[in-house]
Design a protein around this motif. Structure first.
Motif, PDB file in Angstrom:
ATOM      1  N   TYR A   1      -4.612   6.584   0.350  1.00  0.00           N
ATOM      2  CA  TYR A   1      -3.829   5.386   0.108  1.00  0.00           C
ATOM      3  C   TYR A   1      -4.057   4.843  -1.290  1.00  0.00           C
ATOM      4  CZ  TYR A   1      -3.278   5.449   5.131  1.00  0.00           C
ATOM      5  OH  TYR A   1      -2.971   5.797   6.399  1.00  0.00           O
ATOM      6  N   LEU A   2      -3.080   4.082  -1.757  1.00  0.00           N
ATOM      7  CA  LEU A   2      -3.261   3.391  -3.017  1.00  0.00           C
ATOM      8  C   LEU A   2      -2.807   1.953  -2.821  1.00  0.00           C
ATOM      9  CD1 LEU A   2      -2.634   4.661  -6.489  1.00  0.00           C
ATOM     10  CD2 LEU A   2      -1.542   2.516  -5.880  1.00  0.00           C
ATOM     11  N   VAL A   3      -3.704   1.033  -3.083  1.00  0.00           N
ATOM     12  CA  VAL A   3      -3.330  -0.377  -2.934  1.00  0.00           C
ATOM     13  C   VAL A   3      -2.739  -0.822  -4.264  1.00  0.00           C
ATOM     14  CG1 VAL A   3      -4.142  -2.678  -2.345  1.00  0.00           C
ATOM     15  CG2 VAL A   3      -5.206  -0.671  -1.307  1.00  0.00           C
ATOM     16  N   ALA A   4      -1.428  -0.966  -4.313  1.00  0.00           N
ATOM     17  CA  ALA A   4      -0.771  -1.318  -5.573  1.00  0.00           C
ATOM     18  C   ALA A   4      -0.777  -2.830  -5.793  1.00  0.00           C
ATOM     19  CB  ALA A   4       0.647  -0.780  -5.600  1.00  0.00           C
ATOM     20  N   VAL A   5      -0.630  -3.580  -4.708  1.00  0.00           N
ATOM     21  CA  VAL A   5      -0.641  -5.043  -4.802  1.00  0.00           C
ATOM     22  C   VAL A   5      -1.490  -5.566  -3.647  1.00  0.00           C
ATOM     23  CG1 VAL A   5       0.734  -7.144  -4.750  1.00  0.00           C
ATOM     24  CG2 VAL A   5       1.699  -5.092  -5.761  1.00  0.00           C
TER      25      VAL A   5
ATOM     26  N   GLY B   1      -0.107  -7.823 -17.444  1.00  0.00           N
ATOM     27  CA  GLY B   1      -1.148  -6.986 -16.867  1.00  0.00           C
ATOM     28  C   GLY B   1      -1.035  -5.602 -17.448  1.00  0.00           C
ATOM     29  N   PRO B   2      -2.137  -4.852 -17.452  1.00  0.00           N
ATOM     30  CA  PRO B   2      -2.066  -3.500 -18.010  1.00  0.00           C
ATOM     31  C   PRO B   2      -1.161  -2.596 -17.164  1.00  0.00           C
ATOM     32  CG  PRO B   2      -4.208  -3.895 -16.985  1.00  0.00           C
ATOM     33  CD  PRO B   2      -3.465  -5.184 -16.958  1.00  0.00           C
ATOM     34  N   ASN B   3      -0.837  -1.468 -17.687  1.00  0.00           N
ATOM     35  CA  ASN B   3      -0.005  -0.517 -16.936  1.00  0.00           C
ATOM     36  C   ASN B   3      -0.656  -0.179 -15.604  1.00  0.00           C
ATOM     37  OD1 ASN B   3       2.058  -0.228 -18.768  1.00  0.00           O
ATOM     38  ND2 ASN B   3       0.927   1.295 -19.962  1.00  0.00           N
ATOM     39  N   GLY B   4       0.160  -0.134 -14.575  1.00  0.00           N
ATOM     40  CA  GLY B   4      -0.361   0.236 -13.257  1.00  0.00           C
ATOM     41  C   GLY B   4      -0.990  -0.929 -12.519  1.00  0.00           C
ATOM     42  N   SER B   5      -0.788  -2.144 -13.009  1.00  0.00           N
ATOM     43  CA  SER B   5      -1.434  -3.272 -12.335  1.00  0.00           C
ATOM     44  C   SER B   5      -0.591  -3.810 -11.185  1.00  0.00           C
ATOM     45  CB  SER B   5      -1.725  -4.380 -13.351  1.00  0.00           C
ATOM     46  OG  SER B   5      -0.526  -4.768 -13.980  1.00  0.00           O
ATOM     47  N   GLY B   6       0.595  -3.271 -10.991  1.00  0.00           N
ATOM     48  CA  GLY B   6       1.381  -3.667  -9.823  1.00  0.00           C
ATOM     49  C   GLY B   6       2.503  -4.641 -10.117  1.00  0.00           C
ATOM     50  N   LYS B   7       2.836  -4.845 -11.387  1.00  0.00           N
ATOM     51  CA  LYS B   7       3.916  -5.783 -11.730  1.00  0.00           C
ATOM     52  C   LYS B   7       5.259  -5.268 -11.212  1.00  0.00           C
ATOM     53  CE  LYS B   7       3.263  -5.340 -16.165  1.00  0.00           C
ATOM     54  NZ  LYS B   7       2.206  -4.346 -16.314  1.00  0.00           N
ATOM     55  N   SER B   8       5.584  -4.040 -11.583  1.00  0.00           N
ATOM     56  CA  SER B   8       6.884  -3.498 -11.164  1.00  0.00           C
ATOM     57  C   SER B   8       6.985  -3.427  -9.658  1.00  0.00           C
ATOM     58  CB  SER B   8       7.083  -2.106 -11.748  1.00  0.00           C
ATOM     59  OG  SER B   8       7.081  -2.170 -13.149  1.00  0.00           O
ATOM     60  N   THR B   9       5.902  -3.034  -9.012  1.00  0.00           N
ATOM     61  CA  THR B   9       5.916  -2.948  -7.553  1.00  0.00           C
ATOM     62  C   THR B   9       6.239  -4.312  -6.956  1.00  0.00           C
ATOM     63  OG1 THR B   9       4.264  -1.206  -7.685  1.00  0.00           O
ATOM     64  CG2 THR B   9       4.533  -2.283  -5.564  1.00  0.00           C
ATOM     65  N   THR B  10       5.618  -5.356  -7.480  1.00  0.00           N
ATOM     66  CA  THR B  10       5.889  -6.700  -6.978  1.00  0.00           C
ATOM     67  C   THR B  10       7.370  -7.056  -7.149  1.00  0.00           C
ATOM     68  OG1 THR B  10       3.669  -7.292  -7.674  1.00  0.00           O
ATOM     69  CG2 THR B  10       5.151  -9.103  -7.127  1.00  0.00           C
TER      70      THR B  10
ATOM     71  N   ILE C   1       0.853  -1.193   0.000  1.00  0.00           N
ATOM     72  CA  ILE C   1       0.000   0.000   0.000  1.00  0.00           C
ATOM     73  C   ILE C   1       0.888   1.241   0.000  1.00  0.00           C
ATOM     74  CG2 ILE C   1      -1.750   1.271   1.299  1.00  0.00           C
ATOM     75  CD1 ILE C   1      -2.609  -1.430   2.493  1.00  0.00           C
ATOM     76  N   PHE C   2       0.632   2.162  -0.888  1.00  0.00           N
ATOM     77  CA  PHE C   2       1.379   3.420  -0.899  1.00  0.00           C
ATOM     78  C   PHE C   2       0.560   4.491  -0.217  1.00  0.00           C
ATOM     79  CE2 PHE C   2       3.216   1.458  -4.771  1.00  0.00           C
ATOM     80  CZ  PHE C   2       4.534   1.451  -4.348  1.00  0.00           C
ATOM     81  N   ARG C   3       1.227   5.246   0.627  1.00  0.00           N
ATOM     82  CA  ARG C   3       0.574   6.436   1.160  1.00  0.00           C
ATOM     83  C   ARG C   3       0.884   7.552   0.161  1.00  0.00           C
ATOM     84  NH1 ARG C   3       2.491   8.195   6.781  1.00  0.00           N
ATOM     85  NH2 ARG C   3       0.942   6.799   7.668  1.00  0.00           N
ATOM     86  N   LEU C   4      -0.142   8.157  -0.375  1.00  0.00           N
ATOM     87  CA  LEU C   4       0.077   9.077  -1.490  1.00  0.00           C
ATOM     88  C   LEU C   4       0.521  10.453  -1.057  1.00  0.00           C
ATOM     89  CD1 LEU C   4      -2.667   8.133  -4.035  1.00  0.00           C
ATOM     90  CD2 LEU C   4      -0.238   7.629  -4.072  1.00  0.00           C
ATOM     91  N   SER C   5      -0.023  10.944   0.038  1.00  0.00           N
ATOM     92  CA  SER C   5       0.384  12.278   0.469  1.00  0.00           C
ATOM     93  C   SER C   5       0.324  12.296   1.975  1.00  0.00           C
ATOM     94  CB  SER C   5      -0.552  13.321  -0.127  1.00  0.00           C
ATOM     95  OG  SER C   5      -1.870  13.003   0.245  1.00  0.00           O
TER      96      SER C   5
HETATM   97  N1  LIG Z   1       6.553   4.851  -5.243  1.00  0.00           N
HETATM   98  C1  LIG Z   1       5.235   4.891  -5.482  1.00  0.00           C
HETATM   99  N2  LIG Z   1       4.469   5.746  -4.768  1.00  0.00           N
HETATM  100  C2  LIG Z   1       3.134   5.800  -4.998  1.00  0.00           C
HETATM  101  N3  LIG Z   1       2.498   5.042  -5.889  1.00  0.00           N
HETATM  102  C3  LIG Z   1       3.223   4.174  -6.625  1.00  0.00           C
HETATM  103  C4  LIG Z   1       4.625   4.062  -6.457  1.00  0.00           C
HETATM  104  N4  LIG Z   1       5.083   3.132  -7.323  1.00  0.00           N
HETATM  105  C5  LIG Z   1       4.001   2.687  -8.002  1.00  0.00           C
HETATM  106  N5  LIG Z   1       2.884   3.310  -7.586  1.00  0.00           N
HETATM  107  C6  LIG Z   1       1.534   3.051  -8.056  1.00  0.00           C
HETATM  108  O1  LIG Z   1       1.273   1.681  -7.872  1.00  0.00           O
HETATM  109  C7  LIG Z   1       0.532   1.186  -8.957  1.00  0.00           C
HETATM  110  C8  LIG Z   1       1.263   0.013  -9.569  1.00  0.00           C
HETATM  111  O2  LIG Z   1       2.378   0.467 -10.301  1.00  0.00           O
HETATM  112  P1  LIG Z   1       3.415  -0.484 -11.046  1.00  0.00           P
HETATM  113  O3  LIG Z   1       3.777  -1.556 -10.107  1.00  0.00           O
HETATM  114  O4  LIG Z   1       4.472   0.339 -11.595  1.00  0.00           O
HETATM  115  O5  LIG Z   1       2.546  -1.090 -12.223  1.00  0.00           O
HETATM  116  P2  LIG Z   1       3.014  -1.849 -13.540  1.00  0.00           P
HETATM  117  O6  LIG Z   1       4.467  -2.100 -13.419  1.00  0.00           O
HETATM  118  O7  LIG Z   1       2.208  -3.045 -13.558  1.00  0.00           O
HETATM  119  O8  LIG Z   1       2.719  -0.917 -14.660  1.00  0.00           O
HETATM  120  C9  LIG Z   1       0.352   2.329  -9.934  1.00  0.00           C
HETATM  121  O9  LIG Z   1      -0.955   2.875  -9.746  1.00  0.00           O
HETATM  122  C10 LIG Z   1       1.376   3.308  -9.544  1.00  0.00           C
HETATM  123  O10 LIG Z   1       0.936   4.607  -9.782  1.00  0.00           O
END
Ligand SMILES: Nc1ncnc2c1ncn2[C@@H]1O[C@H](COP(=O)(O)OP(=O)(O)O)[C@@H](O)[C@H]1O
Ligand SMILES: [Mg+2]
Lengths: 290, 302, 273
Positions: free
Chosen positions: A23-27, A44-53, A14-18
């Protein structure tokens, strides 16, 4: 007994946005396992949480809940990174270094000794087809060359696991074919690979297993053959069809009491079809919930 | 093949990795053409050695020492602040940091390596500048003494003893060990400054922010003694300013302590023990601020 | 957030531990002459903000080189007030640099005073008054230089010259040369100049004679033409009995020695380039 290459257990990020409570639940509650020598596709589409994982697996981020491990070592332990190579999305390396110096740099960070390093770098430069550019600075490299040197640095210490995040983004078709060949080469060497991509064709070509992610959740996971095979359907793909033959076949099918024509037209990648149908379903579900 | 590897326990802190990061940072900074400053420095020193404002022989040498040490100070402060403030954010922006930290590199090693790289550049630059201006000083000393001696020998008023004394007085301002200590003090001050910049850059949102905050801390660090005398000793002022003053004095290093190069260029000599103690003090600052940086950096997400 | 508090706590605790050591070390440096006290309030006003910061930052030398350049320009424009102000600042920034005190003083007693004397636009009486004032300013620089650098003969020698040539105060000059001659770096001639000055100080002729005679008796080292000439003069003035007189020198030697003396116009060994 040996541990799987990667184990993701109930991961939530979970990212705290500000500073406000936003909050944003990324995964969300993500679990999967990648076995030794397995090529695992994460789509997965962009923003689906792959990179975060991937970042959590590599210890660049901390999980909010759940655990991830590499060959049995928790990702928070720095030693877990001895056996993994990583090529980030749109990588940049030190522009002031040449290709060879870049490999030396990362090799030394992995603890390689000078003598091995020289041979290993030469071998990798040949493998990624950058021998001619080896002594040029990276500031003069094209996007495709950067991806290839990135791939070379990722496998400099002969890791048993390689994580590639969108390795072909922005690379021309011949460049992406080269990268695909390199992945196949890794497969031959029994190196486990996690491939994050939205280029489905590529995933389909090389992966043993595939997972589809959307909005931080896993929609579907399985062996590629199982996922895309539809038992009760048969697909005919024909070339140079003479005019009239298609309508003859269609007529034959219509005349049969059980057979049914599902679709006809130009062939589409099957995985792409699956992907689209799955993510559309997911979208509808989300739409109802919110 | 795969069975043997889990037993491999790599070291948790590796000097070799730190050195790899430091030398890479060094190369990066050198290839950013940092050393062009040396040419500016050379011109300055030569200009200073040709400056003649009705100077006495001793003053002619002194002005070279003063200009050189002054320019060295300015270079190393500017460099310590800006290079440190720019390097880590740049790695992050370029995502180079991902590739580094996804290798088995502990975050402390990364910080120490970067800092060491910056200090290496400052150290090498200072050494080169020191060598250059010592050479100029040596030749100036030689030519001034010989012209002074020939002038004095034409004048019967001056005894042999007078001439020997004058020669000794002039050569006291030639190149010597004290100057090296002065340069070392300049280095120590910039080392502390760079570590402060590193600490700020681990939580700053931009390089500009780091540069500004570090500069402010640097300035406050020079008012340390004044501030300490005023805030800590005196019991006046509002409670909040007194508390704030005390906190600042405790948290911010006393940069004034390292300012001995001024006196050294003026001819004061320094005991080795003083320099040893000053190095210990600087090392202590560097360690404290590195630990603090590591605290913040180890939690950072990329 | 928690980490930030921990970092501040770490810095505070280590700060408490290191502060006594830091203070003691700073005092040690100050007493060794390696650190100067921070610039005082009046100096800060005169220097202006940026120069004060530079001076605090350990660039006193650079600030003072800049001020020297500035003073040099002002000197060429005969702006004596600026020259004086610049040198007051330079000497405050670097009080241990005796050459600054001497140079500042020299601008006052030699250049400014001579320049005022030539200023036709002022009435003669006022010119003389101002000339004396500048000489006194020069003397003030030298005296302050002496106070800040008690171990060197240089400002004493310079002061002796000013008192002798500009003030014609031989009695004071004698005392100043005596002080100079007691410093380890004193030029050899200062010891004789005490005698010459005493000889020209009314009422001190006896003391002068005794002093020079003692030097003469030390042997060849001090038997210079000036010593002999002064002794001859005093012998005449004080009616010393023939038996106690020093032997005459050959007129030819005397002539030769006069010529030599004239070649060095400036007495006192002051080198003005
Ligand atoms: N450091 C961060 N702080 C806040 N939000 C983030 C951060 N990194 C990624 N996100 C958000 O988490 C979600 C998943 O991102 P990401 O894992 O990059 O997706 P993907 O790689 O699948 O395109 C997105 O909505 C992105 O905006
Ligand atoms: Mg991504």
């Amino acid at each position: 007994m040996s541990s799987p290459a990667v184990e993701v257990d109930n991961l939530t990020k979970i990212f705290r946005l500000s500073l406000r409570r936003d909050y944003l639940v990324a995964v969300q509650n993500l679990s999967f396992t990648v076995g030794e020598g397995e090529i695992y596709g994460l789509i997965g589409p962009n923003g689906s949480g792959k990179s975060t994982t991937m970042k959590v697996i590599l210890g660049l981020m901390k999980p909010t809940r759940g655990t991830t491990s590499i060959f049995g070592l928790d990702s928070r332990d720095v030693r877990s990174r001895h056996r993994v190579g990583f090529l980030p999305e749109n990588p940049y390396f030190y522009k002031h270094l040449s290709g060879r110096e870049t490999l030396y740099f990362y090799g030394k960070l992995c603890g390689l000794k000078k003598r091995d390093l020289k041979a290993r770098s030469a071998e990798l430069l040949a493998l990624v087809d950058l021998e001619d550019a080896a002594d040029r600075r990276l500031s003069g490299y094209s996007k495709g060359m950067l991806q290839r040197i990135g791939l070379a640095q990722a496998i400099i210490q002969r890791p048993q696991l390689v994580i590639l995040d969108e390795p072909t983004a922005g690379v021309d078709p011949s460049g992406s074919r080269k990268i695909r060949d390199l992945i196949l080469k890794l497969k031959e060497d029994r190196v486990a690979v996690i491939l994050c991509s939205h280029l489905l064709e590529q995933v389909q070509e090389v992966c043993d297993r595939v997972a589809i992610m959307q909005e931080g959740k896993m929609l579907k996971e399985g062996a590629l053959d199982e996922l895309i095979a539809v038992e009760d359907e048969v697909e005919l793909v024909m070339k140079n069809l003479p005019p009239g033959l298609q309508s003859q076949i269609e007529n034959l099918v219509r005349d049969d009491p059980d057979a049914q024509l599902v679709r006809s037209g130009h062939p589409r990648t099957t995985l792409e079809r699956l992907f689209l149908s799955e993510t559309e379903k997911g979208q509808q579900g989300e739409g109802k919930a919110s | 093949m795969s069975a043997a590897i889990p037993e491999y326990r790599p070291p948790l802190f590796s000097a070799q990795r730190v050195w790899t990061l430091a030398t890479s940072t060094f190369t990066q900074l050198v290839r950013m053409k940092t050393f062009y400053f040396l040419a500016v420095f050379a011109v300055l020193v030569i200009a200073a050695s040709n400056l003649n404002l009705l100077y006495t022989p001793v003053q002619q040498l002194k002005v070279i020492r003063e200009t050189s040490l002054g320019a060295m100070s300015i270079f190393s402060w500017l460099f310590a602040i800006s290079a440190t403030a720019v390097l880590i954010p740049r790695d992050l922006e370029d995502r180079t940091l991902y590739t580094i930290l996804s290798k088995p590199v502990p975050r402390l090693e990364y910080l120490v390596g970067k800092l060491l790289g910056v200090l290496l550049v400052i150290g090498v630059a200072l050494a080169l500048m020191y060598a250059f201006f010592s050479l100029i000083l040596f030749f100036q000393e030689y030519s001034i003494i010989s012209s002074e001696m020939s002038r004095m020998s034409q004048n019967p008023r001056y005894s042999l003893e007078d001439r020997a004394t004058e020669a000794a007085l002039i050569s006291a301002y030639g190149p010597d060990l004290n100057l090296l200590y002065g340069v070392l003090a300049v280095f120590l001050k910039s080392a502390v400054l760079a570590t402060v910049a590193m600490l700020i850059s681990t939580f700053a949102s931009s390089s500009l922010f780091t540069i500004i905050i570090t500069t402010v801390i640097f300035l406050i660090g020079h008012f340390h003694k004044m501030a300490a005398d005023f805030w800590v000793a005196e019991q006046q002022g509002a409670l909040i300013t007194r508390i704030l003053g005390k906190v600042l004095v405790l948290v911010i290093p006393d940069f004034q302590i390292f300012n001995i190069s001024d006196s050294i260029s003026g001819g004061q000599s320094v005991a080795f023990l003083v320099i040893a103690q000053m190095s210990a003090l600087a090392l202590m600052y560097v360690i404290i601020f590195t630990i603090a940086s590591w605290f913040l950096f180890s939690d950072k997400e990329f | 957030m928690k980490k930030y508090f921990m970092v501040i706590a770490l810095l505070l605790i280590t700060g408490l531990l290191r502060l006594p050591w830091e203070r003691q070390f700073a005092n040690q440096l100050t007493s060794a002459g390696l650190l100067l006290a921070p610039p005082g309030e009046t100096l800060r006003e005169q220097l202006g903000q940026s120069a004060t910061l530079a001076a605090l930052g350990g660039l006193r030398s650079l600030v003072s080189i800049y001020m020297t350049l500035h003073a040099h320009e002002s000197w060429q424009m005969t702006d004596w007030e600026t020259v004086e102000r610049d040198y007051r600042m330079i000497t405050t920034l670097q009080p241990r640099d005796i050459d600054n005190w001497i140079k500042g003083g020299w601008h006052m007693w030699a250049n400014a005073s001579a320049n005022i004397e030539m200023n036709e636009s002022l009435p003669k009486g006022l010119r003389e008054k101002m000339r004396q004032e500048y000489i006194d300013k020069g003397i003030d620089f030298l005296q302050q230089g002496i106070r800040n650098n008690p171990d060197t003969a240089k400002p004493w020698v310079e002061l002796g010259f000013v008192l002798r040539e500009k003030k014609q105060d031989y009695c004071a000059a004698a005392e100043v040369y005596r002080q100079a001659s007691q410093r380890p770096d004193a030029p050899g001639y200062t010891i004789r100049f005490v005698g010459y000055m005493l000889a020209r100080c009314p009422g001190k002729e006896n003391e002068a004679y005794d002093y020079l005679r003692k030097l003469y008796d030390q042997g060849e080292k001090h038997r210079l033409p000036s010593v002999i000439a002064s002794l001859k003069d005093l012998e005449k003035k004080l009616d010393i009995p023939l038996i106690q007189k020093i032997p005459d020198i050959h007129p030819e030697t005397l002539r030769q020695q006069r010529a030599e003396r004239q070649a060095n116009k400036l007495p006192g060994g002051i080198q003005i380039k």
